[in-house]
Design an enzyme around this catalytic site. Structure first.
Site, PDB file in Angstrom:
ATOM      1  N   GLU A 105       5.184 -16.393  14.752  1.00 23.38           N
ATOM      2  CA  GLU A 105       6.343 -17.280  14.650  1.00 23.38           C
ATOM      3  C   GLU A 105       7.267 -16.873  13.501  1.00 23.38           C
ATOM      4  OE1 GLU A 105       4.905 -21.502  16.454  1.00 23.38           O
ATOM      5  OE2 GLU A 105       3.594 -20.630  14.921  1.00 23.38           O
ATOM      6  N   GLU A 125      -2.861 -20.833  19.512  1.00 23.34           N
ATOM      7  CA  GLU A 125      -3.058 -22.196  19.010  1.00 23.34           C
ATOM      8  C   GLU A 125      -3.852 -23.099  19.952  1.00 23.34           C
ATOM      9  OE1 GLU A 125       0.314 -20.634  16.553  1.00 23.34           O
ATOM     10  OE2 GLU A 125      -0.334 -20.467  18.628  1.00 23.34           O
TER      11      GLU A 125
END
Length: 260
Positions: A105, A125
């Site tokens: 990210e 995640e």
């Protein structure tokens, strides 16, 4: 600046290097504060035209340190001190080594990407009972074909640097030893434009992206809030700490659907 983040200038370039190699450059509170200070400097110093984010060691970044957390979001930068920053100067990510979760990210938050041929990216995640909450939920499908991004998020699969280059996420592909020189070369190339014109360009880009990103942040916040006290998150954290595969327990609704 910090023993966790090295900061140096190369002419008009601010080189920011993650330096927590023993923890795969996982971001803790100290690193967040150091990154925030570094990018405040990039924003505020008129002599600096562009930033380069690099990393020490075999990993670019493993995302948030799940044992300690990444610390509070900062006022100007948000998560990691950079993820939600409204920069008016370009940022080049120099990705040598794997970029996992929040590390990927960070790459997605950059404007330009140089990657080593042996680098790879992943958003794992969901295997920890979470969702990509540092922009991956919406920047992934924006920077990549939607189906590719969704597959990454659902399966925790790996996106190789070569495929990322083919798909347009990576601007330049290089040998591992050449990642930083290539990133610095690209950074200097961005200095050809007038500072005022570049600032206006970025202001325009932020304006265009604003509505979609606000919706994305709201969706990410809703998903993370729903999972905050969930059994999935608890089990995901435990599995990570204990270095084992998670043992998911379906909730009543899922169990009822499966059993008919």
């Amino acid at each position: 600046m910090s023993e966790l983040v090295r900061v140096e200038t190369r002419g008009p370039v601010l080189l920011v290097t993650l330096d927590r190699a023993e923890r795969r450059n996982a971001v803790n509170a100290g690193m967040t504060l150091a990154l925030d200070a570094a990018f405040d400097r990039l924003d505020d110093d008129p002599a600096l035209r562009v930033g380069v984010l690099a990393a020490e060691g075999p990993y670019f970044c493993a995302g948030t340190d799940l044992r300690t957390g990444a610390g509070p979001h900062t006022e100007r930068g948000g998560m990691y001190g950079v993820i939600r920053r409204r920069r008016l100067k370009p940022l080049v990510a120099a990705a040598a080594g794997p970029a996992l979760g929040g590390g990927f990210e960070l790459v997605l938050a950059a404007d330009l990407v140089v990657a080593a041929r042996d680098a790879w990216f992943t958003l794992p995640e969901t295997t920890r009972g979470r969702v990509p909450a540092a922009g991956g939920l919406f920047r992934g499908p924006d920077r990549l074909p939607r189906n590719v991004a969704v597959e990454l998020m659902l399966t925790a699969g790996r996106l190789t640097a070569e495929r990322a280059h083919h798909l347009g996420l990576v601007n330049r592909l290089s040998e591992p030893r050449d990642v930083l020189p290539e990133a610095l070369d690209l950074a200097l190339a961005t200095c050809a434009g007038a500072p005022g014109a570049v600032a206006e360009l970025f202001a325009g880009l932020h304006t265009v992206a604003a509505a979609g990103e606000e919706t994305g942040w709201a969706a990410s916040r809703t998903a993370m809030t729903a999972l905050l006290t969930s059994e999935d998150r608890t089990e995901g954290n435990a599995a990570f700490v204990e270095r084992r595969a998670p043992r998911w327990v379906p909730d009543d609704e899922v169990r009822g659907t499966v059993l008919g």
